[in-house]
Design a protein around this motif. Structure first.
Motif, PDB file in Angstrom:
ATOM      1  N   LYS A   4      -0.302  -1.346  -4.843  1.00  0.00           N
ATOM      2  CA  LYS A   4       0.699  -1.573  -6.076  1.00  0.00           C
ATOM      3  C   LYS A   4       1.338  -2.859  -6.074  1.00  0.00           C
ATOM      4  N   TRP A   5       1.795  -3.412  -6.851  1.00  0.00           N
ATOM      5  CA  TRP A   5       2.508  -4.563  -6.822  1.00  0.00           C
ATOM      6  C   TRP A   5       4.010  -4.606  -7.056  1.00  0.00           C
ATOM      7  N   THR A   6       4.617  -5.317  -6.427  1.00  0.00           N
ATOM      8  CA  THR A   6       6.165  -5.398  -6.816  1.00  0.00           C
ATOM      9  C   THR A   6       6.477  -6.244  -7.976  1.00  0.00           C
ATOM     10  N   TRP A  65       0.887  -1.158   0.031  1.00  0.00           N
ATOM     11  CA  TRP A  65      -0.015  -0.135  -0.024  1.00  0.00           C
ATOM     12  C   TRP A  65       0.864   1.267  -0.047  1.00  0.00           C
ATOM     13  N   THR A  66       0.380   2.230  -0.637  1.00  0.00           N
ATOM     14  CA  THR A  66       1.185   3.575  -0.857  1.00  0.00           C
ATOM     15  C   THR A  66       0.059   4.640  -0.691  1.00  0.00           C
TER      16      THR A  66
END
Length: 214
Positions: A77-79, A70-71
């Motif tokens: 988002k996904w790494t 989470w940002t």
């Protein structure tokens, strides 16, 4: 199985604030006398030796699966998945051992790391690499299992300590510039500056100038 550290706080036994030396690391290596699950003694010792000498992140060595985070600015988002160090990412040239490892967390590492072959325990890294089949990971172990492996060997130890230890030792060495350390670690000058402050390198340099007044 849950990812990463299963404890509600990051350092169950407290955060290690001081760097260690080769003698202390050797004591740790001497504790390893038997396999851990399907991982034999050579696998374990060579992995620890690589962490000790390079200070690489665990995901840079063993790889990592894609996971969500989470940002505040962009939400979830996904790494990107990471392969880890493959057989072809390592080679020997002359008296040195070369390791190509992609920097994580927006880091930047342009060149492979170079390790002298005559350093203690590097022969174990070489042996593990030589027995690895082509196009396979040299240390095929998950992030979770490598974390648990370290905890079984030394409950008060954690993998990121090896990174802290190597960077701290680099920062304590006045022969190395910030650019040198950034090139090896993939970190920014700002981050390295924090390590330099903690190592007392700047303070020691200033302390020497006091003699000029005497």
């Amino acid at each position: 199985m849950k990812r990463g550290n299963p404890y509600p706080h990051r350092y169950k036994h407290g955060k290690i604030e001081e760097a260690t030396d080769l003698q202390t690391f050797s004591q740790l290596m001497n504790k390893i006398k038997k396999s851990w699950g399907s991982f034999d003694v050579l696998f374990i010792k060579s992995l620890l030796a690589l962490f000790y000498w390079t200070g690489l992140r665990k995901s840079e060595v063993v790889g990592a699966i894609s996971h969500r985070y989470w940002t505040k600015k962009h939400g979830w988002k996904w790494t990107q998945p990471v392969k880890g160090i493959m057989k072809e990412d390592i080679w020997i040239k002359g008296r040195f051992f070369y390791v190509k490892a992609i920097a994580r967390k927006h880091g930047k590492r342009e060149a492979p790391l170079i390790i002298p072959l005559d350093l203690p325990y590097v022969d174990l890294i070489v042996e593990q690499w030589r027995r690895t089949p082509e196009k396979e990971k040299v240390w095929s172990i998950s992030e979770v299992h490598v974390w648990r492996l370290i905890k079984d060997i030394a409950p008060n130890l954690y993998l990121h300590f090896f990174r802290f230890n190597r960077i701290t030792k680099f920062c304590e060495n006045p022969k190395l510039s910030i650019a040198d350390i950034c090139s090896w670690t993939g970190l920014t000058p700002q981050t390295i500056g924090k390590y330099l402050e903690r190592s007392g390198r700047f303070i020691k340099r200033v302390a020497v100038t006091l003699k000029e007044e005497a």
